[in-house]
Structure formats: structure tokens, C-alpha cells
Design an enzyme around this catalytic site. Structure first.
Site, PDB file in Angstrom:
ATOM      1  N   ILE A 183      -7.118  -8.164  35.299  1.00  0.00           N
ATOM      2  CA  ILE A 183      -8.435  -8.594  35.770  1.00  0.00           C
ATOM      3  C   ILE A 183      -8.574 -10.125  35.699  1.00  0.00           C
ATOM      4  O   ILE A 183      -8.608 -10.714  34.606  1.00  0.00           O
ATOM      5  CB  ILE A 183      -9.559  -7.893  34.963  1.00  0.00           C
ATOM      6  CG1 ILE A 183      -9.338  -6.366  34.960  1.00  0.00           C
ATOM      7  CG2 ILE A 183     -10.922  -8.283  35.532  1.00  0.00           C
ATOM      8  CD1 ILE A 183      -9.198  -5.729  36.336  1.00  0.00           C
ATOM      9  N   GLU A 383      -5.556  -7.167  45.806  1.00  0.00           N
ATOM     10  CA  GLU A 383      -6.506  -6.902  46.900  1.00  0.00           C
ATOM     11  C   GLU A 383      -5.913  -5.948  47.944  1.00  0.00           C
ATOM     12  O   GLU A 383      -6.190  -6.066  49.139  1.00  0.00           O
ATOM     13  CB  GLU A 383      -6.897  -8.200  47.615  1.00  0.00           C
ATOM     14  CG  GLU A 383      -7.469  -9.237  46.696  1.00  0.00           C
ATOM     15  CD  GLU A 383      -8.954  -9.132  46.544  1.00  0.00           C
ATOM     16  OE1 GLU A 383      -9.528  -8.124  47.019  1.00  0.00           O
ATOM     17  OE2 GLU A 383      -9.532 -10.021  45.932  1.00  0.00           O
TER      18      GLU A 383
HETATM   19  P1  TGC Z   1     -10.752   6.496  51.397  1.00  0.00           P
HETATM   20  O1  TGC Z   1     -10.859   7.965  51.531  1.00  0.00           O
HETATM   21  O2  TGC Z   1     -10.055   5.692  52.416  1.00  0.00           O
HETATM   22  O3  TGC Z   1     -12.242   5.901  51.236  1.00  0.00           O
HETATM   23  C1  TGC Z   1     -13.112   6.310  50.178  1.00  0.00           C
HETATM   24  C2  TGC Z   1     -14.500   5.835  50.530  1.00  0.00           C
HETATM   25  O4  TGC Z   1     -14.506   4.403  50.651  1.00  0.00           O
HETATM   26  C3  TGC Z   1     -14.871   4.048  51.994  1.00  0.00           C
HETATM   27  N1  TGC Z   1     -14.029   2.918  52.384  1.00  0.00           N
HETATM   28  C4  TGC Z   1     -14.503   1.699  52.627  1.00  0.00           C
HETATM   29  N2  TGC Z   1     -15.748   1.212  52.617  1.00  0.00           N
HETATM   30  C5  TGC Z   1     -15.902  -0.080  52.898  1.00  0.00           C
HETATM   31  N3  TGC Z   1     -14.864  -0.894  53.193  1.00  0.00           N
HETATM   32  C6  TGC Z   1     -13.593  -0.442  53.204  1.00  0.00           C
HETATM   33  N4  TGC Z   1     -12.583  -1.266  53.439  1.00  0.00           N
HETATM   34  C7  TGC Z   1     -13.367   0.906  52.909  1.00  0.00           C
HETATM   35  N5  TGC Z   1     -12.260   1.684  52.823  1.00  0.00           N
HETATM   36  C8  TGC Z   1     -12.673   2.916  52.511  1.00  0.00           C
HETATM   37  C9  TGC Z   1     -14.608   5.271  52.836  1.00  0.00           C
HETATM   38  O5  TGC Z   1     -15.400   5.265  53.991  1.00  0.00           O
HETATM   39  C10 TGC Z   1     -14.999   6.364  51.866  1.00  0.00           C
HETATM   40  O6  TGC Z   1     -16.409   6.390  51.812  1.00  0.00           O
HETATM   41  P2  TGC Z   1     -17.206   7.761  51.521  1.00  0.00           P
HETATM   42  O7  TGC Z   1     -18.630   7.355  51.579  1.00  0.00           O
HETATM   43  O8  TGC Z   1     -16.785   8.690  52.605  1.00  0.00           O
HETATM   44  O9  TGC Z   1     -16.759   8.206  50.161  1.00  0.00           O
HETATM   45  O10 TGC Z   1     -10.170   6.199  49.958  1.00  0.00           O
HETATM   46  P3  TGC Z   1      -8.733   6.428  49.408  1.00  0.00           P
HETATM   47  O11 TGC Z   1      -8.862   6.725  47.956  1.00  0.00           O
HETATM   48  O12 TGC Z   1      -7.947   7.369  50.263  1.00  0.00           O
HETATM   49  O13 TGC Z   1      -8.194   4.925  49.553  1.00  0.00           O
HETATM   50  C11 TGC Z   1      -7.081   4.640  50.146  1.00  0.00           C
HETATM   51  C12 TGC Z   1      -6.687   3.155  50.034  1.00  0.00           C
HETATM   52  C13 TGC Z   1      -5.230   3.109  49.662  1.00  0.00           C
HETATM   53  C14 TGC Z   1      -6.894   2.499  51.380  1.00  0.00           C
HETATM   54  C15 TGC Z   1      -7.511   2.372  49.008  1.00  0.00           C
HETATM   55  O14 TGC Z   1      -7.604   2.999  47.840  1.00  0.00           O
HETATM   56  C16 TGC Z   1      -7.081   0.936  48.825  1.00  0.00           C
HETATM   57  O15 TGC Z   1      -7.452   0.038  49.575  1.00  0.00           O
HETATM   58  N6  TGC Z   1      -6.288   0.666  47.740  1.00  0.00           N
HETATM   59  C17 TGC Z   1      -5.977  -0.721  47.347  1.00  0.00           C
HETATM   60  C18 TGC Z   1      -6.693  -1.035  46.055  1.00  0.00           C
HETATM   61  C19 TGC Z   1      -7.096  -2.462  45.965  1.00  0.00           C
HETATM   62  O16 TGC Z   1      -7.222  -3.200  46.943  1.00  0.00           O
HETATM   63  N7  TGC Z   1      -7.396  -2.893  44.771  1.00  0.00           N
HETATM   64  C20 TGC Z   1      -7.852  -4.251  44.565  1.00  0.00           C
HETATM   65  C21 TGC Z   1      -8.328  -4.462  43.153  1.00  0.00           C
HETATM   66  S1  TGC Z   1      -9.278  -5.929  42.963  1.00  0.00           S
HETATM   67  C22 TGC Z   1      -8.164  -7.171  43.080  1.00  0.00           C
HETATM   68  O17 TGC Z   1      -7.021  -7.021  43.343  1.00  0.00           O
HETATM   69  C23 TGC Z   1      -8.719  -8.502  42.844  1.00  0.00           C
HETATM   70  S2  TGC Z   1      -7.582  -9.781  42.872  1.00  0.00           S
HETATM   71  C24 TGC Z   1      -8.658 -11.005  42.612  1.00  0.00           C
HETATM   72  C25 TGC Z   1      -8.167 -12.367  42.786  1.00  0.00           C
HETATM   73  O18 TGC Z   1      -7.719 -12.944  41.768  1.00  0.00           O
HETATM   74  O19 TGC Z   1      -8.327 -12.945  43.910  1.00  0.00           O
HETATM   75  P1  FAD Z   2       1.080   0.210  42.509  1.00  0.00           P
HETATM   76  O1  FAD Z   2      -0.143   0.803  43.098  1.00  0.00           O
HETATM   77  O2  FAD Z   2       1.740   0.935  41.394  1.00  0.00           O
HETATM   78  O3  FAD Z   2       2.135  -0.025  43.675  1.00  0.00           O
HETATM   79  C1  FAD Z   2       3.527  -0.267  43.424  1.00  0.00           C
HETATM   80  C2  FAD Z   2       4.265  -0.231  44.763  1.00  0.00           C
HETATM   81  O4  FAD Z   2       4.105   1.054  45.374  1.00  0.00           O
HETATM   82  C3  FAD Z   2       3.708  -1.232  45.778  1.00  0.00           C
HETATM   83  O5  FAD Z   2       4.759  -1.736  46.548  1.00  0.00           O
HETATM   84  C4  FAD Z   2       2.809  -0.389  46.663  1.00  0.00           C
HETATM   85  O6  FAD Z   2       2.659  -0.923  47.973  1.00  0.00           O
HETATM   86  C5  FAD Z   2       3.573   0.928  46.667  1.00  0.00           C
HETATM   87  N1  FAD Z   2       2.707   2.077  46.943  1.00  0.00           N
HETATM   88  C6  FAD Z   2       1.672   2.530  46.200  1.00  0.00           C
HETATM   89  N2  FAD Z   2       1.118   3.609  46.773  1.00  0.00           N
HETATM   90  C7  FAD Z   2       1.810   3.832  47.912  1.00  0.00           C
HETATM   91  C8  FAD Z   2       1.703   4.800  48.959  1.00  0.00           C
HETATM   92  N3  FAD Z   2       0.760   5.736  48.975  1.00  0.00           N
HETATM   93  N4  FAD Z   2       2.581   4.734  49.977  1.00  0.00           N
HETATM   94  C9  FAD Z   2       3.531   3.762  50.008  1.00  0.00           C
HETATM   95  N5  FAD Z   2       3.675   2.822  49.058  1.00  0.00           N
HETATM   96  C10 FAD Z   2       2.826   2.859  48.025  1.00  0.00           C
HETATM   97  N6  FAD Z   2      -7.390  -5.858  40.003  1.00  0.00           N
HETATM   98  C11 FAD Z   2      -8.734  -5.857  39.765  1.00  0.00           C
HETATM   99  O7  FAD Z   2      -9.363  -4.814  39.763  1.00  0.00           O
HETATM  100  N7  FAD Z   2      -9.400  -7.013  39.529  1.00  0.00           N
HETATM  101  C12 FAD Z   2      -8.783  -8.215  39.508  1.00  0.00           C
HETATM  102  O8  FAD Z   2      -9.424  -9.261  39.298  1.00  0.00           O
HETATM  103  C13 FAD Z   2      -7.369  -8.260  39.726  1.00  0.00           C
HETATM  104  N8  FAD Z   2      -6.701  -9.432  39.635  1.00  0.00           N
HETATM  105  C14 FAD Z   2      -5.328  -9.434  39.710  1.00  0.00           C
HETATM  106  C15 FAD Z   2      -4.621 -10.611  39.438  1.00  0.00           C
HETATM  107  C16 FAD Z   2      -3.228 -10.609  39.469  1.00  0.00           C
HETATM  108  C17 FAD Z   2      -2.482 -11.859  39.108  1.00  0.00           C
HETATM  109  C18 FAD Z   2      -2.525  -9.435  39.840  1.00  0.00           C
HETATM  110  C19 FAD Z   2      -1.026  -9.445  39.925  1.00  0.00           C
HETATM  111  C20 FAD Z   2      -3.212  -8.276  40.094  1.00  0.00           C
HETATM  112  C21 FAD Z   2      -4.618  -8.243  40.014  1.00  0.00           C
HETATM  113  N9  FAD Z   2      -5.343  -7.058  40.194  1.00  0.00           N
HETATM  114  C22 FAD Z   2      -6.702  -7.028  39.988  1.00  0.00           C
HETATM  115  C23 FAD Z   2      -4.629  -5.789  40.372  1.00  0.00           C
HETATM  116  C24 FAD Z   2      -4.165  -5.538  41.814  1.00  0.00           C
HETATM  117  O9  FAD Z   2      -5.229  -5.236  42.648  1.00  0.00           O
HETATM  118  C25 FAD Z   2      -3.150  -4.398  41.767  1.00  0.00           C
HETATM  119  O10 FAD Z   2      -1.981  -4.927  41.150  1.00  0.00           O
HETATM  120  C26 FAD Z   2      -2.836  -3.855  43.147  1.00  0.00           C
HETATM  121  O11 FAD Z   2      -3.942  -3.149  43.667  1.00  0.00           O
HETATM  122  C27 FAD Z   2      -1.595  -2.935  43.155  1.00  0.00           C
HETATM  123  O12 FAD Z   2      -1.628  -2.008  42.129  1.00  0.00           O
HETATM  124  P2  FAD Z   2      -0.365  -1.809  41.133  1.00  0.00           P
HETATM  125  O13 FAD Z   2       0.015  -3.158  40.646  1.00  0.00           O
HETATM  126  O14 FAD Z   2      -0.753  -0.782  40.152  1.00  0.00           O
HETATM  127  O15 FAD Z   2       0.792  -1.307  42.066  1.00  0.00           O
END
Ligand code: TGC
Ligand code: FAD
Length: 408
Positions: A183, A383
Site C-alpha cells: 500500500i 493498478e
Molecule cells: P467484474 O465482474 O469485472 O466487476 C465487478 C463489479 O465491478 C464493476 N466494474 C467496474 N466499475 C467501474 N469501473 C471499472 N473499471 C470496473 N470494472 C468492473 C462491474 O461492473 C461489476 O459491478 P456490479 O455492480 O455488477 O457488481 O469483477 P472481477 O472480479 O471479475 O474483476 C476482474 C478484473 C481482473 C478486471 C479486476 O478484478 C481487476 O481489474 N483486477 C486488477 C486489480 C487492480 O487493479 N488492483 C489495483 C490495486 S490499487 C493499486 O495498485 C494502487 S498503485 C498506487 C500507486 O502507487 O500509484
Molecule cells: P498477481 O495477481 O499474483 O499476479 C501475478 C501474475 O499473474 C501477473 O503477471 C498477472 O498478470 C498474472 N495473472 C493473475 N491473474 C491472471 C489471470 N486470471 N490470467 C492471466 N494472468 C493472470 N495495491 C493497493 O491496493 N494499493 C496501493 O497503494 C498499491 N501500491 C502498490 C505499490 C507498489 C510499489 C506495488 C508493486 C504494488 C502496489 N499495489 C497496491 C498492489 C498492486 O495493485 C498489485 O501488485 C497488482 O494488482 C497485482 O497483484 P499481485 O502482485 O498480487 O500479482
């Protein structure tokens, strides 16, 4: 024979040149006067404060907290939120431009601004009560209050829907148990936006630093984003007052609404990192003499520079067009997936090629290349990983989601 005996002059005028942002198609000419003003303000600040100091912070693994107040004074924290909450009320395009300028300095700096504005202030503004907005947003806009965003868990990264952090309704308060990982800003935050399951449904909570049962130890040992704080968030019978629930966020669409905005900022920001690498590679190749000529005179190097320019220009057009689509409120999340995925990908490629052009010098902190390259590895993963954005686009194309092995 000395190298300068055959190297005549400075063909592109690049020697000892200050940073000149590559903008081959003059895309910035499409910006409004206000957007250009904010660009110049942030660009000058990055030149003055960030560039001379960032390498040391990166080596030391420290985030320069003194820059937070400057970001607040420049009005770039939560800058798309209306002025009534102490914010700048500017366009999404302006926000993108700011991300680009900040990330030219360092991805960790852009991360700070993304997390503060898109991931912490946006959910309060979009899903919070009027009291919550008044309580937190003005202080977050100035940088007095720092936010973080807890979605990812140790066992649930790409699949946040599986999270196990849970909240229980205990009548006069909620009780939070679980852990978040990776985070950004966690250890230095004043408040955390925490996503947890309440009766099986994902809800958003505001947890304040100092709440009983909440700790945020820093995660050390990163080779990437070293000038950014990354933390665990741990909740052990953490008591949350009832008025800290974000009432309007229900289900995964809550956190995804925030991610849309932060991912959009990355589409711009990564171009800033790519521009920095291009600038360094161009200058270096004109200065570095091998076989009696600047390496820029050799076709292989020229091709690499031309490819960098080509990809940056395409990425700029993508980011600008997306910004205007969002400003017109005429977009779908898949637009953002495409731009985040593409622009980070090309930025990482450009950083790697720039590293190659710098030879051995490219691995040192004398040049910004390796820092950008290492940072972009995280940007590619957070993200939504590169591949997850591919799958989101492919679901849009085919109507079939392939995230799980049992196809729906
Ligand atoms: P799925 O069935 O696709 O959707 C569940 C519900 O969410 C809605 N939804 C969205 N709503 C708004 N914007 C979007 N982009 C949306 N995508 C989906 C969807 O309509 C549904 O709504 P409802 O009302 O029907 O329930 O959900 P899923 O579980 O199958 O998700 C699939 C997937 C892989 C696309 C999703 O989980 C995903 O994008 N995973 C990536 C996780 C991720 O991006 N984590 C980021 C953590 S935060 C972070 O990394 C901060 S870094 C900060 C920094 O330092 O800059
Ligand atoms: P995993 O989900 O375990 O993925 C590992 C590999 O498997 C990846 O190559 C992925 O593409 C692949 N994979 C996973 N699922 C599938 C699939 N279904 N099909 C094919 N390939 C797949 N999170 C927050 O909430 N808040 C933050 O502020 C935040 N800051 C971050 C800062 C840093 C420096 C980093 C490194 C991460 C941060 N994150 C944060 C977390 C980040 O969002 C996650 O690392 C990211 O979403 C990927 O999750 P994971 O690392 O568990 O990888």
C-alpha cells in the site's frame, strides 16, 4: 587520435541542453491556457526541486515529505475535485498533464499524487457524506492530511473480489480484521481508504492513523519505486466509528471507480518517464564518442531514437484524446485499460533501450535511466497488471471473460 578530432560540432544542439520535452506533433498546442500554465508550473518545480535531489532519495529509499506541501500549494492534489472542497476544480486533461510532468521526475512522485487524489480523495468525494467531505478534503488538498488506498491483500492482488478483510457491525461501531499489502503511502498516512467485506459485500471505510488496532509497517527491500513509501496495513480488532463508512460505495465498482482515475493518470505519467529517458538518450548519444564519431551517427542508434520518438508520439496522442473523452464524460473503462497498458509498455521499452544506449553509464545514478526503468516495472504491475488490462480489453472484444478458468 583524440575523439574530438573527428567529431565536429553539436549536430542537434543537444550538448549541455536543459530538458526539452519531446512533443513532435505539438500535442500540447491543444491544451488550454490554464492547462499550459499548470504544466509549466509543475515542470519548473520538477526541474528545481526534484531533478537535483531524486537520485539520492532513490538510493536512500526515502520519500521526500517536504515536497508534499509544495504539491498542495501548486493545487495538484485532488485537482479535479470542485473548489468548494479546497481543490482546484480543473480538467482531467490538466490532471493528466500534471501526472506526466511529475513522473518525468520520478514515478514515485506521481504515485504519491495518484494515491492522494484519485485513490483517497476521489472515493471520499464520490461516495462520502457531506460531513466526511468537509472533514477530510480541504486538508488533503493542501497535503496536511495524507491518504492511502488499501485494496490489495497478500493472497488477493489481481483478484480483489476474493478479499478476506472483513468488517462486522457491532451496533455502535464496526470491527475491522484483516491485512492489506503493497500500500503506497501506508506508513505515512493520516487516513486509509480500506476496502473490506461487510456481510459479504465490499464496502469502503475511512480508517484513521491512531485508531486502535491499526498499524502500517513499511515494506522494505524494493528495487523499484524506492522513493515511495510502500506498506502493509494490519487490522486487529480495529474499532471504526459508524460515521467512517463511505455510504455510497457498494461492491467492487467502488474501488474500480477510483482505479479508473488513477490508471488514467498512469497513461500520462508513463509518457513523462519515457520523455525523460528519450531526452537523456538523445543527449548521451550525441556526446558519446566511439570509433571517432558520436554514437548518434550510427544507424542502429538512430533507429532506436526514431523508434522512441514514434512510440512517445503515439502515446501522447492516446493520452490526450483519452483526457478529452473523460472531460466530455464520454468514455468506458476499457479506453483506460488500453492507454495504461500501452503507455507503460512503451515507456518500459524506451527505458530499456535508453539504458542500452548509455552503455555501462546507464546502470549508474549519474543518469536517470535505470531509476525510471526499475520504477516502471512496478507501474506495469500495479493498478492492474499489463496482462489483466489485456484480458479486460479482450473481454470487451469477445464478450467472454477469461479471468477464471471456469468460463462464465
Ligand atoms: P467484474 O465482474 O469485472 O466487476 C465487478 C463489479 O465491478 C464493476 N466494474 C467496474 N466499475 C467501474 N469501473 C471499472 N473499471 C470496473 N470494472 C468492473 C462491474 O461492473 C461489476 O459491478 P456490479 O455492480 O455488477 O457488481 O469483477 P472481477 O472480479 O471479475 O474483476 C476482474 C478484473 C481482473 C478486471 C479486476 O478484478 C481487476 O481489474 N483486477 C486488477 C486489480 C487492480 O487493479 N488492483 C489495483 C490495486 S490499487 C493499486 O495498485 C494502487 S498503485 C498506487 C500507486 O502507487 O500509484
Ligand atoms: P498477481 O495477481 O499474483 O499476479 C501475478 C501474475 O499473474 C501477473 O503477471 C498477472 O498478470 C498474472 N495473472 C493473475 N491473474 C491472471 C489471470 N486470471 N490470467 C492471466 N494472468 C493472470 N495495491 C493497493 O491496493 N494499493 C496501493 O497503494 C498499491 N501500491 C502498490 C505499490 C507498489 C510499489 C506495488 C508493486 C504494488 C502496489 N499495489 C497496491 C498492489 C498492486 O495493485 C498489485 O501488485 C497488482 O494488482 C497485482 O497483484 P499481485 O502482485 O498480487 O500479482
Amino acid at each position: 587520435m583524440g575523439a574530438s578530432a573527428t567529431f565536429k560540432g553539436d549536430p542537434a544542439g543537444a550538448l549541455n541542453m536543459a530538458y526539452e520535452a519531446l512533443d513532435f506533433y505539438d500535442v500540447d498546442a491543444l491544451l488550454s491556457e490554464e492547462e499550459l500554465m499548470v504544466r509549466d508550473m509543475v515542470r519548473d518545480w520538477v526541474d528545481e526541486k526534484v531533478i537535483p535531489n531524486i537520485e539520492q532519495h532513490y538510493l536512500d529509499g526515502t520519500f521526500p515529505r517536504e515536497w508534499i506541501q509544495d504539491l498542495g500549494e501548486m493545487g495538484v492534489l485532488g485537482m479535479v475535485i470542485p473548489e468548494e472542497y479546497g481543490c482546484a476544480g480543473m480538467s482531467y486533461t490538466a490532471y493528466g498533464v500534471v501526472c506526466r510532468e511529475l513522473e518525468r521526475g520520478d514515478s514515485g512522485l506521481r504515485s504519491f499524487a495518484s494515491v492522494q487524489g484519485s485513490l483517497s480523495m476521489h472515493p471520499i468525494h464520490k461516495f462520502g457524506t457531506e460531513e466526511q467531505k468537509q472533514k477530510y478534503l480541504p486538508g488533503m488538498a493542501t497535503g496536511e492530511l495524507i491518504g492511502c488506498f488499501g485494496l490489495t491483500e497478500p493472497d488477493y492482488g489481481s483478484n480483489p473480489g476474493g478479499m478476506i478483510t472483513k468488517a462486522e457491525d457491532k451496533g455502535d461501531h464496526y470491527l475491522l480484521n484483516g491485512a492489506k499489502m503493497w500500500i503506497t503511502n501506508g506508513t505515512i498516512c493520516d487516513l486509509a481508504i480500506v476496502w473490506a467485506k461487510l456481510d459479504g459485500e465490499i464496502r469502503g471505510f475511512i480508517v484513521e492513523m491512531g485508531d486502535e488496532g491499526f498499524t502500517a509497517p513499511e515494506q522494505k527491500g524494493k528495487h523499484s519505486l524506492r522513493a515511495s513509501v510502500t506498506s502493509e496495513l494490519v487490522f486487529q480488532d480495529c474499532k471504526i466509528p459508524k460515521d467512517r463508512l463511505l455510504p455510497e460505495a457498494k461492491g467492487l465498482s467502488g474501488p474500480f471507480s477510483c482505479l479508473n482515475r488513477a490508471r488514467y493518470g498512469i497513461a500520462w505519467g508513463s509518457i513523462g518517464a519515457a520523455q525523460a529517458c528519450f531526452d537523456a538518450a538523445k543527449k548521451y548519444s550525441l556526446e558519446r564518442i566511439q570509433f571517432d564519431h558520436p554514437i548518434a551517427a550510427y544507424q542502429l542508434i538512430q533507429m532506436k531514437l526514431a523508434t522512441m520518438l514514434r512510440e512517445i508520439t503515439k502515446g501522447q496522442l492516446l493520452a490526450y484524446h483519452l483526457g478529452r473523452k473523460i472531460d466530455e464524460d464520454n468514455w468506458v473503462p476499457e479506453f483506460i485499460s488500453l492507454a495504461k497498458m500501452n503507455n507503460v509498455d512503451i515507456a518500459l521499452d524506451i527505458a530499456r533501450v535508453a539504458r542500452d544506449i548509455h552503455g555501462a553509464n546507464g546502470v549508474t545514478s549519474e543518469y536517470p535511466i535505470m531509476r525510471h526503468m526499475n520504477n516502471l516495472e512496478s507501474v506495469k504491475t500495479y493498478e492492474g497488471t499489463h496482462d489483466i488490462h489485456n484480458l479486460i480489453l479482450a473481454r470487451h472484444i469477445t464478450g467472454i471473460q477469461s479471468f477464471t478458468r471456469n468460463l462464465k
